[in-house]
Write a protein that holds these residues in place. Structure first.
Motif, PDB file in Angstrom:
ATOM      1  N   TYR A  37       0.815  -1.211   0.000  1.00  0.00           N
ATOM      2  CA  TYR A  37       0.000   0.000   0.000  1.00  0.00           C
ATOM      3  C   TYR A  37       0.855   1.270   0.000  1.00  0.00           C
ATOM      4  N   LEU A  38       2.027   1.208   0.603  1.00  0.00           N
ATOM      5  CA  LEU A  38       2.921   2.366   0.537  1.00  0.00           C
ATOM      6  C   LEU A  38       3.413   2.603  -0.894  1.00  0.00           C
ATOM      7  N   VAL A  39       3.727   1.532  -1.615  1.00  0.00           N
ATOM      8  CA  VAL A  39       4.128   1.688  -3.021  1.00  0.00           C
ATOM      9  C   VAL A  39       2.949   2.203  -3.837  1.00  0.00           C
ATOM     10  N   LEU A  40       1.749   1.730  -3.548  1.00  0.00           N
ATOM     11  CA  LEU A  40       0.573   2.185  -4.291  1.00  0.00           C
ATOM     12  C   LEU A  40       0.279   3.673  -4.100  1.00  0.00           C
ATOM     13  N   LEU A  41       0.890   4.300  -3.093  1.00  0.00           N
ATOM     14  CA  LEU A  41       0.770   5.758  -2.972  1.00  0.00           C
ATOM     15  C   LEU A  41       1.313   6.442  -4.226  1.00  0.00           C
ATOM     16  N   ASN A  42       2.266   5.795  -4.899  1.00  0.00           N
ATOM     17  CA  ASN A  42       2.826   6.328  -6.144  1.00  0.00           C
ATOM     18  C   ASN A  42       2.095   5.794  -7.369  1.00  0.00           C
ATOM     19  N   GLY A  43       1.071   4.995  -7.172  1.00  0.00           N
ATOM     20  CA  GLY A  43       0.251   4.532  -8.285  1.00  0.00           C
ATOM     21  C   GLY A  43       0.462   3.075  -8.655  1.00  0.00           C
ATOM     22  N   VAL A  44      -0.470   2.587  -9.449  1.00  0.00           N
ATOM     23  CA  VAL A  44      -0.437   1.189  -9.899  1.00  0.00           C
ATOM     24  C   VAL A  44       0.783   0.940 -10.778  1.00  0.00           C
ATOM     25  N   ARG A  45       1.155   1.950 -11.563  1.00  0.00           N
ATOM     26  CA  ARG A  45       2.332   1.812 -12.431  1.00  0.00           C
ATOM     27  C   ARG A  45       3.567   1.444 -11.604  1.00  0.00           C
TER      28      ARG A  45
END
Length: 180
Positions: free
Chosen positions: A65-73
């Motif tokens: 979820y922390l990575v998803l802060l920068n988006g799905v890409r």
């Protein structure tokens, strides 16, 4: 896309449930040097037992979820980076590996590097927060600090995949405006 980490984790839990209930814990789908290539793809979803899966799950979800802060890409880039480095390990290193820990280290590698690359306030804060909260995982990148049977090469290759992903998807800081 907030369901993506839960779906991926659900696949791992389904595989382990089938393994334990139908095969008595003997149905592993690891990545094995010289084995079939599909092992590279199935290895993150295969675990040695419930405790292995549970410990990986506890790290996997918050880092996802922390990575998803920068988006799905960014999230997809981490998975692709982890798979790319795992394929190199499969080709070149005579070890077997399985579990979500390679992806966990990929997520962590991405999060630690992205703040430094982007130099955006939120990215820097997240990177520093991850260093403080998850820095205790970093010693497992070294072979002599892992217990026997733990795939340090899976950890370090996943970490490298996360670093590659951060470099590939970084948003470059805007150049400073020149006064007129």
């Amino acid at each position: 896309m907030l369901l993506l980490p839960l779906v991926l984790l659900g696949i791992a839990w389904l595989q382990e449930s089938l393994d334990q209930l139908l095969f008595g814990g003997r149905w592993a789908l690891p990545m094995v040097h010289g084995g079939p290539f599909w092992g590279v793809l199935t290895a993150p979803f295969s675990h040695s037992d419930w405790s292995h899966l549970l410990s990986n799950s506890l790290w996997f979800l918050p880092l996802s979820y922390l990575v998803l802060l920068n988006g799905v890409r960014a999230y997809v880039a981490v998975w692709l980076g982890v798979y790319a480095t795992a394929a190199l390990v499969w080709l070149l290193v005579p070890v077997a590996s399985h579990g979500l820990s390679g992806v966990v280290y990929g997520l962590l590698g991405y999060l630690l590097l992205i703040g430094w690359l982007e130099r955006r306030p939120l990215s820097v804060i997240v990177s520093l927060g991850c260093l403080l909260a998850y820095g205790g995982l970093l010693p497992a990148l070294l072979p002599f600090l892992n217990p026997p049977g733990v795939s340090w090469i899976g950890h370090i290759s996943g970490f490298a995949g996360g670093l590659i992903a951060a470099w590939a998807v970084q948003r470059r800081p805007a150049p400073p405006e020149v006064p007129r």
